[in-house]
Design an enzyme around this catalytic site. Structure first.
Site, PDB file in Angstrom:
ATOM      1  N   HIS A  77       4.609   5.464  11.769  1.00 19.25           N
ATOM      2  CA  HIS A  77       4.160   5.410  10.369  1.00 19.25           C
ATOM      3  C   HIS A  77       3.212   6.619  10.211  1.00 19.25           C
ATOM      4  CE1 HIS A  77       3.180   4.001   6.506  1.00 19.25           C
ATOM      5  NE2 HIS A  77       2.784   2.769   6.763  1.00 19.25           N
TER       6      HIS A  77
ATOM      7  N   LYS B 153      26.485  -3.601  -0.478  1.00 21.52           N
ATOM      8  CA  LYS B 153      27.961  -3.556  -0.500  1.00 21.52           C
ATOM      9  C   LYS B 153      28.516  -2.900   0.755  1.00 21.52           C
ATOM     10  CE  LYS B 153      27.510  -2.574  -5.412  1.00 21.52           C
ATOM     11  NZ  LYS B 153      27.525  -1.417  -6.291  1.00 21.52           N
TER      12      LYS B 153
ATOM     13  N   ARG C 117      11.066   3.709   3.648  1.00 22.23           N
ATOM     14  CA  ARG C 117      10.684   2.768   4.718  1.00 22.23           C
ATOM     15  C   ARG C 117      11.935   2.003   5.133  1.00 22.23           C
ATOM     16  NH1 ARG C 117       5.628  -1.228   4.659  1.00 22.23           N
ATOM     17  NH2 ARG C 117       4.670   0.766   5.179  1.00 22.23           N
TER      18      ARG C 117
ATOM     19  N   ARG D 285       0.794  -1.219   0.000  1.00 28.90           N
ATOM     20  CA  ARG D 285       0.000   0.000   0.000  1.00 28.90           C
ATOM     21  C   ARG D 285       0.832   1.278   0.000  1.00 28.90           C
ATOM     22  NH1 ARG D 285      -2.692  -4.019   1.634  1.00 28.90           N
ATOM     23  NH2 ARG D 285      -0.720  -4.545   2.570  1.00 28.90           N
ATOM     24  N   THR D 286       1.786   1.369   0.905  1.00 30.84           N
ATOM     25  CA  THR D 286       2.471   2.650   1.092  1.00 30.84           C
ATOM     26  C   THR D 286       3.295   2.999  -0.147  1.00 30.84           C
ATOM     27  OG1 THR D 286       2.586   2.055   3.421  1.00 30.84           O
ATOM     28  CG2 THR D 286       3.862   3.971   2.723  1.00 30.84           C
TER      29      THR D 286
END
Ligand code: CP
Length: 301
Positions: free
Chosen positions: A128, A79, A100, A49-50
């Protein structure tokens, strides 16, 4: 003017009201206010969704998107590049970064070195904030008010960043009553309770969902988050502890709604989806409009 979006506490009710009015406007007529702007979506944790709603929001507004899902594996983090260095670099390519991350506090670290706005799309068990804004928008649209509502947060309240962020936002409104419904292992954190005490928000903790369901305007269900448990056995002990079925829904008030940030596993049975109280899919759609408003506010000239 909005810049970095890191936590719910940074919003006041006036800014939220303006944002919701803009979301209503852009939902009807997006136009192309972000033509020529580029958004990077940098996701170190999975999302449906986000990520998609932010990317869709940017495209709806005439902007463009560069993206990496699973950034831990598909970016130079693999890396050994630090988050700070990655953000310094990506800042030079785009106008806004939506990120995120699995570590609490990662958005704040990113914002400290970025030369463009950073929007948290969730940081571990932290916050959030854009989910909380779309949750609040859903409540306003569907219940018609925020002041005076009674809401129950249900499930994994220890690890659930959406309930943390929404609690912080609700603390800004009048006469809100919150029930925290969880097993003792997954109780809401003291930081939230201290904040609510400070803002004179009335709340109760209980493990009894059946007792609370008939009392609320909003039943906000959450997933027991397998990925936050130290081991599978602990998760299995609590999985399925609260399931919303039609028997429970029938005890709820006529005009009440059921919300869930999604994804769900087994905590709302599919039989509930057809109920007019089941708002969770519409809630996710509202996320598109709220994220359009956020991007437009952040990037306006
Ligand atoms: N509600 C939410 O954050 O969903 P995703 O994890 O799919 O983005």
């Amino acid at each position: 003017m909005l810049h970095h979006i890191i936590e719910s506490q940074q919003f006041d009710t006036k800014t939220i009201a303006k944002l919701f009015a803009l979301a209503d406007k852009l939902a009807k007529k997006p136009g192309s206010p972000l033509k020529g702007k580029i958004m990077a979506s940098l996701f170190y944790e999975p999302s449906t969704r986000t990520r998609f709603s932010f990317e869709s929001a940017m495209l709806h507004l005439g902007g463009q998107v560069i993206t990496t899902e699973n950034a831990e594996e598909f970016s130079s983090a693999q890396k050994g590049e630090t988050l700070e260095d990655s953000i310094r670099i990506v800042s030079g390519y785009v106008d806004v970064i939506v990120m995120r991350h699995h570590q609490e506090g990662a958005s704040r670290r990113a914002a400290a070195v970025a030369t463009v706005p950073v929007v948290s799309a969730g940081d571990g068990p932290g916050q959030h904030p854009t989910q909380a804004l779309l949750d609040l928008y859903t409540i306003k649209k569907e219940i018609g008010k925020i002041d005076g509502i009674t809401i129950a947060f249900v499930g994994d309240l220890k690890n659930g960043r959406t309930i943390r962020s929404l609690s912080y936002l609700l603390g800004k409104y009048k006469n809100v009553k919150i029930f925290f419904v969880s097993p003792k292992e997954l109780k809401v954190g003291n930081d939230i309770k201290e904040y609510l005490d400070k803002h004179a928000v009335s709340y109760e903790e209980t493990a009894d969902l059946a007792k609370v369901a008939p009392l609320v305007d909003v039943l906000y269900q959450t997933r027991i988050q397998k990925e936050r448990f130290a081991n599978e056995a602990e998760y299995k002990k609590l999985k399925g502890v609260y399931q919303i079925d039609m028997r429970l829904v029938d005890t709820m008030k006529k005009k009440s709604i059921i919300m869930h940030p999604l994804p769900r596993v087994d905590e709302i049975l599919p039989e509930v989806d057809a109920s007019p109280k089941a708002l969770y899919f519409k809630q996710a759609k509202y996320g598109l409009f709220v994220r359009m408003a956020l991007l437009a506010s952040i990037l306006k000239k």
